[in-house]
Design an enzyme around this catalytic site. Structure first.
Site, mmCIF file in Angstrom:
data_model
loop_
_atom_site.group_PDB
_atom_site.id
_atom_site.type_symbol
_atom_site.label_atom_id
_atom_site.label_comp_id
_atom_site.label_asym_id
_atom_site.label_seq_id
_atom_site.Cartn_x
_atom_site.Cartn_y
_atom_site.Cartn_z
ATOM 1 N N GLU A 21 0.866 -1.152 -0.059
ATOM 2 C CA GLU A 21 -0.216 -0.214 -0.448
ATOM 3 C C GLU A 21 0.737 1.190 0.088
ATOM 4 O O GLU A 21 0.467 2.621 0.671
ATOM 5 C CB GLU A 21 -0.983 -0.518 1.523
ATOM 6 C CG GLU A 21 -2.109 -1.347 1.093
ATOM 7 C CD GLU A 21 -2.806 -1.080 2.449
ATOM 8 O OE1 GLU A 21 -3.495 -0.378 2.687
ATOM 9 O OE2 GLU A 21 -2.803 -1.818 3.420
ATOM 10 N N SER A 149 -6.447 -2.428 1.465
ATOM 11 C CA SER A 149 -7.272 -2.085 0.038
ATOM 12 C C SER A 149 -7.158 -2.913 -0.817
ATOM 13 O O SER A 149 -7.119 -2.562 -1.687
ATOM 14 C CB SER A 149 -5.387 -0.915 -0.482
ATOM 15 O OG SER A 149 -4.967 0.494 0.895
ATOM 16 N N TYR A 215 -9.395 3.708 -5.111
ATOM 17 C CA TYR A 215 -8.766 4.352 -6.062
ATOM 18 C C TYR A 215 -8.102 4.812 -7.273
ATOM 19 O O TYR A 215 -8.163 5.710 -7.801
ATOM 20 C CB TYR A 215 -7.250 4.006 -5.335
ATOM 21 C CG TYR A 215 -7.385 3.021 -3.838
ATOM 22 C CD1 TYR A 215 -7.445 4.157 -2.621
ATOM 23 C CD2 TYR A 215 -6.957 1.586 -3.424
ATOM 24 C CE1 TYR A 215 -6.923 4.032 -1.295
ATOM 25 C CE2 TYR A 215 -6.994 1.390 -2.149
ATOM 26 C CZ TYR A 215 -6.917 2.914 -1.539
ATOM 27 O OH TYR A 215 -7.171 2.003 -0.033
ATOM 28 N N ARG A 254 -11.265 3.011 10.928
ATOM 29 C CA ARG A 254 -12.781 2.651 10.086
ATOM 30 C C ARG A 254 -13.317 1.008 9.913
ATOM 31 O O ARG A 254 -12.788 0.586 9.942
ATOM 32 C CB ARG A 254 -12.517 3.146 8.349
ATOM 33 C CG ARG A 254 -13.340 3.361 8.038
ATOM 34 C CD ARG A 254 -13.333 4.080 6.272
ATOM 35 N NE ARG A 254 -13.024 2.402 6.011
ATOM 36 C CZ ARG A 254 -11.644 2.146 4.589
ATOM 37 N NH1 ARG A 254 -11.500 3.170 5.093
ATOM 38 N NH2 ARG A 254 -12.005 1.155 4.284
ATOM 39 N N ASP A 256 -15.322 -1.739 8.532
ATOM 40 C CA ASP A 256 -16.349 -2.339 7.269
ATOM 41 C C ASP A 256 -17.038 -2.815 7.431
ATOM 42 O O ASP A 256 -17.373 -3.798 8.163
ATOM 43 C CB ASP A 256 -15.599 -2.297 5.685
ATOM 44 C CG ASP A 256 -14.444 -1.534 5.319
ATOM 45 O OD1 ASP A 256 -14.587 0.027 5.475
ATOM 46 O OD2 ASP A 256 -13.149 -2.097 5.339
ATOM 47 N N GLU A 269 -14.661 -5.589 9.006
ATOM 48 C CA GLU A 269 -12.796 -5.792 9.390
ATOM 49 C C GLU A 269 -12.710 -3.931 9.933
ATOM 50 O O GLU A 269 -13.708 -3.431 9.783
ATOM 51 C CB GLU A 269 -11.992 -5.698 8.313
ATOM 52 C CG GLU A 269 -11.647 -4.588 7.019
ATOM 53 C CD GLU A 269 -10.676 -4.772 5.591
ATOM 54 O OE1 GLU A 269 -9.533 -4.379 5.936
ATOM 55 O OE2 GLU A 269 -11.247 -6.037 5.024
ATOM 56 N N ASN A 271 -9.602 -0.550 10.054
ATOM 57 C CA ASN A 271 -8.719 -0.012 9.274
ATOM 58 C C ASN A 271 -8.247 1.119 10.725
ATOM 59 O O ASN A 271 -9.003 1.348 10.876
ATOM 60 C CB ASN A 271 -9.246 0.795 7.998
ATOM 61 C CG ASN A 271 -10.059 -0.635 7.492
ATOM 62 O OD1 ASN A 271 -8.415 -1.445 6.469
ATOM 63 N ND2 ASN A 271 -11.246 -0.825 6.971
ATOM 64 N N GLY A 275 -7.059 5.545 4.756
ATOM 65 C CA GLY A 275 -6.558 6.571 4.222
ATOM 66 C C GLY A 275 -7.453 8.047 3.975
ATOM 67 O O GLY A 275 -7.947 7.918 4.577
#
Length: 307
Positions: A21, A149, A215, A254, A256, A269, A271, A275
């Site tokens: 990443e 990612s 992205y 964050r 998900d 999951e 994070n 990002g």
């Protein structure tokens, strides 16, 4: 402006690194550095290399803003180095970072404390591919356990495709899981401090929300307000915050989430270093909460004062 220099001292934004990443981390770090410069913070960017410890010592930092995504920056290793060097840092501590980076251990912990997450199987070269497909409902997500990612991930609906996807995922990680596909809406919930920000619903024409959709694609749809009624929006925020805190996470992050056909929420999951690019979701959620990008960066940095 000068008061922020006194408040935070010399801030190092740690970015780059050597994970898969790296490119995203460079973009996140550059955006954070620009924000801190606008705010008048004494900031230096550090592209972490093989001599990362020496880089940190030479920089003489008062605190660090971690913008390293993936292994080496998001998995507890950099957090441990910073603790050893007595440099306060943003985000989660060593233990929670390590757990969150490991999708398997996260899911095992969630199962233990009653957080709903999709059924899963650990894959190996000896796996019975047809049996795994049968156990998990005929369609699965294959995931390297320690990547972010969506790197190395695939959505498959046959035993042959599962075996191929495992081979590709194993190039990124020795530990690979298959997870039951939840067929429904996809959401993400940003956490800032002890608060869940407005959820974002994700829609893509890709088979799933993969690296390109995250992205590169211009047609991924980010819906905020997310369309849930007040009761259900409150529920997804509460469950995401519980999932985040259950593994000891603090500061920001964050979660998900998928919803099934019946509207039940499943945590996928966490994070711990999300990002911060122009396509990123935490800045989007912060904006919906009334926070500019600069205010978001400042709030994250302020959390480091609690260490």
């Amino acid at each position: 402006m000068s008061s922020l220099k006194e408040k935070f001292g010399r801030v190092g934004v740690l970015y780059g690194g050597h994970s898969a990443e790296r490119d995203i981390s460079l973009r996140s770090g550059a955006a954070i550095i620009s924000a801190l410069e606008r705010l008048g913070v004494d900031v230096i960017g550090i592209d972490i290399g093989a001599d990362g410890i020496a880089q940190l010592q030479q920089a003489k930092l008062d605190r660090a803003f971690i913008a390293l995504h993936g292994p080496g920056g998001e998995d507890g290793r950099m957090q441990a180095v910073l603790e050893y060097l007595n440099i306060p840092f943003t985000g989660c501590d060593v233990q929670s970072s390590a757990i969150a980076m490991d999708k398997l251990r996260t899911k095992q912990l969630w199962r233990g404390v009653g957080v709903q997450t999709p059924d899963f199987v650990v894959l190996s070269e000896q796996s019975s591919w047809s049996l795994v497909m049968e156990q998990l409902g005929g369609e699965v997500m294959v995931k390297p356990a320690h990547e972010g990612s969506s790197i190395g991930m695939a959505r498959v609906d046959s035993a042959e495709a599962l075996q191929q996807a495992y081979g590709k995922a194993a190039e990124f990680d020795a530990l690979v899981i298959a997870e039951r596909v939840i067929r429904g809406a996809e959401y993400t919930v940003a956490i800032l401090g002890n608060k869940a920000l407005p959820p974002i619903r994700l829609e893509t024409d890709h088979r799933f929300y993969d690296y390109e959709a995250k992205y590169e694609a211009g047609d991924t749809r980010y819906i905020c307000p997310c369309g849930l009624d007040e009761v259900r929006e409150s529920a997804i925020k509460d469950q995401a915050l519980q999932a985040f805190q259950s593994i000891g996470c603090t500061g920001w992050g964050r979660v998900d989430v998928m919803a099934d056909e019946n509207g039940e929420f499943y945590m996928l999951e966490v994070n711990t270093v999300p990002g911060m690019t122009d396509h990123s979701l935490v800045p989007m959620a912060a904006k919906a909460e009334g926070l500019s990008f600069d205010q978001l960066v400042l709030t994250v940095l302020e959390e480091s004062l609690l260490r």
